[in-house]
Scaffold this motif. Structure first.
Motif, PDB file in Angstrom:
ATOM      1  N   GLY A 260       0.878  -0.730   0.044  1.00 26.76           N
ATOM      2  CA  GLY A 260      -0.420  -0.230   0.177  1.00 26.76           C
ATOM      3  C   GLY A 260       0.784   0.832  -0.099  1.00 26.76           C
ATOM      4  N   SER A 261       1.766   1.208   0.378  1.00 33.99           N
ATOM      5  CA  SER A 261       2.796   2.423   0.761  1.00 33.99           C
ATOM      6  C   SER A 261       3.774   2.716  -0.256  1.00 33.99           C
ATOM      7  N   PHE A 262       3.934   2.078  -1.506  1.00 30.55           N
ATOM      8  CA  PHE A 262       4.556   1.636  -2.450  1.00 30.55           C
ATOM      9  C   PHE A 262       3.656   2.328  -3.966  1.00 30.55           C
ATOM     10  N   VAL A 263       2.291   1.943  -3.571  1.00 26.29           N
ATOM     11  CA  VAL A 263       1.551   1.824  -4.494  1.00 26.29           C
ATOM     12  C   VAL A 263       0.556   3.321  -4.003  1.00 26.29           C
ATOM     13  N   ALA A 264       0.437   3.862  -2.866  1.00 24.78           N
ATOM     14  CA  ALA A 264       0.503   5.153  -2.880  1.00 24.78           C
ATOM     15  C   ALA A 264       1.391   6.728  -2.894  1.00 24.78           C
ATOM     16  N   GLY A 265       2.674   6.315  -3.178  1.00 26.38           N
ATOM     17  CA  GLY A 265       4.353   7.117  -3.506  1.00 26.38           C
ATOM     18  C   GLY A 265       4.019   6.726  -4.922  1.00 26.38           C
ATOM     19  N   MET A 266       3.082   5.907  -5.577  1.00 25.69           N
ATOM     20  CA  MET A 266       3.321   6.375  -7.270  1.00 25.69           C
ATOM     21  C   MET A 266       1.696   7.065  -7.521  1.00 25.69           C
ATOM     22  N   LYS A 267       0.936   6.835  -6.959  1.00 29.79           N
ATOM     23  CA  LYS A 267       0.022   7.781  -6.668  1.00 29.79           C
ATOM     24  C   LYS A 267       0.421   9.216  -7.397  1.00 29.79           C
ATOM     25  N   ARG A 268       1.290   9.385  -5.638  1.00 29.17           N
ATOM     26  CA  ARG A 268       1.754  10.580  -5.890  1.00 29.17           C
ATOM     27  C   ARG A 268       2.553  11.673  -6.683  1.00 29.17           C
ATOM     28  N   TYR A 269       3.562  11.094  -7.251  1.00 30.47           N
ATOM     29  CA  TYR A 269       3.944  10.648  -8.886  1.00 30.47           C
ATOM     30  C   TYR A 269       3.093  11.212  -9.770  1.00 30.47           C
ATOM     31  N   PHE A 270       2.039  10.203  -9.705  1.00 31.33           N
ATOM     32  CA  PHE A 270       1.440  10.498 -11.172  1.00 31.33           C
ATOM     33  C   PHE A 270       0.591  11.588 -10.628  1.00 31.33           C
ATOM     34  N   ASP A 271       0.093  12.238  -9.445  1.00 27.39           N
ATOM     35  CA  ASP A 271      -0.764  13.416  -9.706  1.00 27.39           C
ATOM     36  C   ASP A 271       0.334  14.650 -10.157  1.00 27.39           C
ATOM     37  N   LEU A 272       1.329  14.321  -9.384  1.00 25.11           N
ATOM     38  CA  LEU A 272       2.103  15.456 -10.033  1.00 25.11           C
ATOM     39  C   LEU A 272       2.407  15.343 -11.972  1.00 25.11           C
ATOM     40  N   ILE A 273       2.620  14.942 -12.015  1.00 23.72           N
ATOM     41  CA  ILE A 273       2.847  15.180 -13.282  1.00 23.72           C
ATOM     42  C   ILE A 273       1.933  15.185 -13.822  1.00 23.72           C
ATOM     43  N   TRP A 274       0.759  14.567 -13.839  1.00 20.25           N
ATOM     44  CA  TRP A 274      -0.744  15.131 -13.958  1.00 20.25           C
ATOM     45  C   TRP A 274      -1.211  16.222 -14.085  1.00 20.25           C
ATOM     46  N   GLU A 275      -0.969  16.877 -12.801  1.00 15.10           N
ATOM     47  CA  GLU A 275      -0.994  19.068 -12.609  1.00 15.10           C
ATOM     48  C   GLU A 275       0.205  19.576 -12.946  1.00 15.10           C
ATOM     49  N   TYR A 276       0.975  19.258 -13.390  1.00 16.70           N
ATOM     50  CA  TYR A 276       2.275  19.889 -13.350  1.00 16.70           C
ATOM     51  C   TYR A 276       3.084  20.078 -14.083  1.00 16.70           C
ATOM     52  N   GLU A 277       3.167  18.160 -14.835  1.00 18.10           N
ATOM     53  CA  GLU A 277       4.053  18.738 -16.198  1.00 18.10           C
ATOM     54  C   GLU A 277       3.229  18.016 -17.482  1.00 18.10           C
ATOM     55  N   ILE A 278       2.441  18.312 -18.053  1.00 17.27           N
ATOM     56  CA  ILE A 278       1.160  17.968 -18.859  1.00 17.27           C
ATOM     57  C   ILE A 278       1.814  18.926 -20.286  1.00 17.27           C
ATOM     58  N   SER A 279       1.870  18.214 -21.412  1.00 12.80           N
ATOM     59  CA  SER A 279       1.962  19.254 -22.243  1.00 12.80           C
ATOM     60  C   SER A 279       0.544  19.331 -23.396  1.00 12.80           C
ATOM     61  N   ASP A 280       0.542  20.729 -24.127  1.00 13.30           N
ATOM     62  CA  ASP A 280      -0.193  20.957 -24.461  1.00 13.30           C
ATOM     63  C   ASP A 280      -1.589  20.105 -25.609  1.00 13.30           C
ATOM     64  N   LYS A 281      -1.014  18.597 -25.917  1.00 16.70           N
ATOM     65  CA  LYS A 281      -2.422  18.106 -26.160  1.00 16.70           C
ATOM     66  C   LYS A 281      -3.206  17.731 -25.436  1.00 16.70           C
ATOM     67  N   SER A 282      -2.728  17.505 -24.386  1.00 15.34           N
ATOM     68  CA  SER A 282      -3.691  17.203 -22.866  1.00 15.34           C
ATOM     69  C   SER A 282      -4.841  17.154 -22.867  1.00 15.34           C
ATOM     70  N   SER A 283      -5.703  16.407 -22.470  1.00 13.64           N
ATOM     71  CA  SER A 283      -6.939  16.735 -22.481  1.00 13.64           C
ATOM     72  C   SER A 283      -7.813  17.975 -21.653  1.00 13.64           C
ATOM     73  N   SER A 284      -8.989  18.553 -21.853  1.00 10.02           N
ATOM     74  CA  SER A 284      -9.368  19.593 -22.176  1.00 10.02           C
ATOM     75  C   SER A 284     -10.348  18.759 -20.451  1.00 10.02           C
TER      76      SER A 284
END
Length: 289
Positions: A260-284
């Motif tokens: 569970g701890s490892f999967v929670a870390g994956m989720k935090r990483y996912f959220d950082l990319i999803w919110e702050y490191e996305i390209s112009d082609k991202s979904s609206s």
């Protein structure tokens, strides 16, 4: 290959022995006939032919017509196929009953052994298991979608394996599971993979509009699927592989974890990319929660 040999080999797919398949092939062409006639036409020894025909009757593939001499008549090909399936179904049910009959003794014998061994497993061994990339990893991925209760998160380059997991994805969506997919920006992909990605994204957008998707502007160090993360570290499961550009997929292994701890870390990483490191082609679509 002769027609007779071809017919016999086809019938052996119903798990018939050589003589059984040979006799049934003859009967299907000859119709109602006697055991001596089958023996003469097929070279099955007379000492064996009655046992062979009795076996076919036990399978339900032929009918036995009493008389002097006794005669044998084949069922229709369609009826033979249906009976073959029913025979296998009955074998499976019998097997399941045998297993259930042994359950109490089996668990009493091996349960304590397993529990004692499990207590001695090292933390490293508990953290991951591995499967080969390809059919095994896709099977595990489908299982994740089937087990998901609330959320599925995917990090992928092109999602080229979407066809192989689509039915599981669809089933998860129908159960109300949220699915989010983070693609690699197509500009970071070879042209052939970018084309595959474009086709997959178009399909997802048109056929599964409830799937959120965005594009990472940076190459990601790993890709995979994880489900139901918890910030209290008490749930979640994932399958993933790290990027190894010099190793072809068929030579690689994917890691599986229920930590569970490892999967929670994956989720935090996912959220950082999803919110702050996305390209112009991202979904609206609306921002990820």
């Amino acid at each position: 290959m002769s027609s007779q040999n071809s017919s016999t080999e086809l019938l052996q797919q119903l798990e018939l022995k050589q003589y059984e398949a040979t006799a049934l092939a003859n009967l299907l062409g000859a119709g109602r006939t006697t055991a001596p006639s089958v023996s003469e036409a097929t070279d099955i020894p007379k000492a064996r032919v009655y046992d062979v025909l009795d076996s076919l009757a036990d399978y339900g593939f032929i009918k036995v017509i009493p008389g002097r001499p006794k005669q044998y008549q084949p069922k229709s090909p369609e009826a033979i196929l249906e009976r073959a399936k029913e025979n296998r179904r009955q074998q499976y049910e019998d097997y399941c009953n045998e297993v259930e009959g042994a359950r109490e003794e089996f668990l009493e014998e091996f349960g304590p052994r397993y529990e004692q061994a499990d207590e001695e497993v090292t933390p490293t061994a508990e953290l991951f298991s591995v499967v080969d990339v390809g059919d095994p990893s896709e099977t595990e991925t489908r299982q994740l979608y089937q087990n998901a209760v609330d959320e599925v998160y995917v990090i992928t380059n092109s999602f080229a394996y979407f066809d192989d997991v689509e039915s599981a994805v669809k089933n998860a969506l129908e159960r109300g599971v949220d699915v989010s997919v983070l693609f690699l920006d197509p500009g970071k992909l070879p042209e052939t993979k970018a084309t595959v990605q474009e086709d997959i994204v178009d399909r997802i957008t048109s056929e599964y509009p409830e799937i959120d998707n965005r594009f990472s502007e940076a190459v990601l160090p790993w890709r995979g699927t994880f489900i139901d993360p918890s910030m209290t570290y008490d749930s979640g499961k994932a399958i993933f592989l790290v990027e190894e550009t010099d190793v072809p997929n068929h030579q690689r292994q994917a890691a599986i974890t229920e930590n569970g701890s490892f999967v929670a870390g994956m989720k935090r990483y996912f959220d950082l990319i999803w919110e702050y490191e996305i390209s112009d082609k991202s979904s609206s679509k609306n921002p990820h929660p």
